[in-house]
Motif scaffolding. Structure first.
Motif, PDB file in Angstrom:
ATOM      1  N   SER A 110      -9.243  -7.732   4.319  1.00  0.00           N
ATOM      2  CA  SER A 110      -9.028  -8.230   2.957  1.00  0.00           C
ATOM      3  C   SER A 110      -9.556  -7.190   1.988  1.00  0.00           C
ATOM      4  O   SER A 110     -10.169  -6.196   2.397  1.00  0.00           O
ATOM      5  CB  SER A 110      -9.733  -9.570   2.735  1.00  0.00           C
ATOM      6  OG  SER A 110     -11.091  -9.385   2.397  1.00  0.00           O
ATOM      7  N   ASN A 134      -9.152 -14.114  -0.376  1.00  0.00           N
ATOM      8  CA  ASN A 134      -8.513 -13.803   0.903  1.00  0.00           C
ATOM      9  C   ASN A 134      -9.519 -13.812   2.054  1.00  0.00           C
ATOM     10  O   ASN A 134      -9.195 -14.220   3.172  1.00  0.00           O
ATOM     11  CB  ASN A 134      -7.800 -12.458   0.813  1.00  0.00           C
ATOM     12  CG  ASN A 134      -6.610 -12.524  -0.120  1.00  0.00           C
ATOM     13  OD1 ASN A 134      -5.878 -13.502  -0.123  1.00  0.00           O
ATOM     14  ND2 ASN A 134      -6.421 -11.491  -0.930  1.00  0.00           N
ATOM     15  N   SER A 178      -7.340  -3.689  -1.926  1.00  0.00           N
ATOM     16  CA  SER A 178      -6.185  -4.038  -1.105  1.00  0.00           C
ATOM     17  C   SER A 178      -5.510  -2.829  -0.475  1.00  0.00           C
ATOM     18  O   SER A 178      -5.032  -2.907   0.667  1.00  0.00           O
ATOM     19  CB  SER A 178      -5.164  -4.793  -1.956  1.00  0.00           C
ATOM     20  OG  SER A 178      -5.671  -6.030  -2.382  1.00  0.00           O
ATOM     21  N   GLU A 185      -3.670 -11.297   2.360  1.00  0.00           N
ATOM     22  CA  GLU A 185      -3.459 -10.548   1.124  1.00  0.00           C
ATOM     23  C   GLU A 185      -2.751 -11.397   0.079  1.00  0.00           C
ATOM     24  O   GLU A 185      -2.009 -12.331   0.399  1.00  0.00           O
ATOM     25  CB  GLU A 185      -2.631  -9.286   1.424  1.00  0.00           C
ATOM     26  CG  GLU A 185      -2.419  -8.354   0.241  1.00  0.00           C
ATOM     27  CD  GLU A 185      -3.725  -7.964  -0.422  1.00  0.00           C
ATOM     28  OE1 GLU A 185      -4.102  -8.643  -1.414  1.00  0.00           O
ATOM     29  OE2 GLU A 185      -4.373  -7.002   0.027  1.00  0.00           O
TER      30      GLU A 185
END
Length: 321
Positions: free
Chosen positions: A155, A162, A185, A202
């Motif tokens: 994550s 997430n 990300s 995600e």
């Protein structure tokens, strides 16, 4: 004596204004827009869509500044420690305003007291996706693998939504899912696509291009129903896990102590930007639903999310690690 008499005459005529009256109309200089995550994530993407629209309306540059770290807490703390600053704003989120303050033992700020929380920008689900070589084509197969051996998922950082969705799934399914936190990300996606890690949780707007491009395989989404932009992928709830339901949300916040008229101006400008056809055109394909809540509604959302995640974290004994 003549100079003093002239000054007295000017004051009497109202020529010398008080400092408050002499203050230039706001804004009279550039705005700093803090993104508390690295480039390439959802917060950064939404900010760079909205900032030019807001800048054109205000007539001043809006400078997007990435200040990542600690699941969004570092950038948020920068804003929290600047009460009354009329030229500093941020994109707030579930991570910085709904989870971090109840996940970390000694949070550096209060998500309600230390901010003017002005408007909800948008919401969207998260998606569990795997590397194309991972031997699972649906959630049931993914969990079957996880029951045989620990499976890791990446994550964008500890304390993000997430991160917690993955832990909700692990506890609901009774499997071992090892969280691998990244600084944003982009590196998490890179490692999942290359096979360095098998899976990622995600945000949909960030994962969607990779799913459509055939670089990742989606197994489940995190809201109650399927997103319109990913209609063939069932939600966790549809697949037997009603406990694993959560929405990403991002909003617009500023330091506490702003004058009411500036809060009202910001609220109006962000609402106008969210209704701009060019913004809607960019939000829709990536699955972002523009928010409608202003200061009262957005503050109420933050309060309710803090309560929800405090209970989830305590029940699951979830830690930032």
């Amino acid at each position: 004596m003549q100079a003093l008499s002239r000054r007295a005459a000017l004051i009497g005529a109202g020529v010398l204004a008080t400092p408050a009256l002499a203050q230039a109309p706001w804004p009279d200089r550039p705005i700093r827009w803090i993104v508390n995550f690295p480039p390439g994530g959802a917060a950064d993407t939404l900010s760079r869509i909205l900032a030019p629209v807001v800048s054109a309306r205000l007539g001043q540059p809006v400078v997007v500044e990435n200040r990542p770290g600690a699941g969004g807490a570092l950038g948020a703390d920068l804003v929290a420690k600047a009460p009354g600053d009329r030229f500093l704003v941020m994109i707030s989120s579930a991570a910085s305003h709904g989870i971090g303050p109840v996940l970390y033992r000694n949070p550096p700020y209060d998500a309600l007291r230390d901010f003017s929380n002005i408007r909800l920008i948008g919401t969207f689900p998260s998606v569990l996706a795997v590397n194309l070589d991972f031997p699972a084509r649906n959630l049931a197969e993914f969990l079957a693998v996880a029951r045989q051996r620990p499976v890791s998922y990446g994550s964008g950082g500890n304390g993000t939504l997430n991160h917690l969705i993955g832990q909700l799934l692990a506890r609901a399914a009774g499997v071992d899912l090892t969280h691998v936190p990244y600084r944003g990300s982009a590196p998490a996606l890179t490692d999942t696509i290359s096979g360095q890690i098998p899976a990622i949780m995600e945000s949909l707007p960030i994962a969607l291009p990779h799913l459509r491009g055939g670089r990742l395989r989606a197994l489940a989404t995190s809201e109650q129903t399927r997103p319109a932009s990913l209609p063939d992928v069932p939600s966790f709830a549809e697949q037997g896990f009603p406990q694993v339901v959560a929405s990403n949300w991002f909003g617009f916040s500023a330091p506490a102590g702003l004058p009411p008229e500036i809060i009202a101006r910001w609220d109006a400008e962000i609402a106008h930007a969210l209704a701009d056809p060019a913004v809607v055109e960019r939000f829709t394909p990536i699955g972002v639903r523009p928010g409608a809540e202003g200061p009262a509604g957005y503050t109420a959302l933050i309060r309710s999310e803090l309560e929800r995640w405090r209970a989830v974290i305590a029940a699951g004994n979830i830690t930032p690690d």
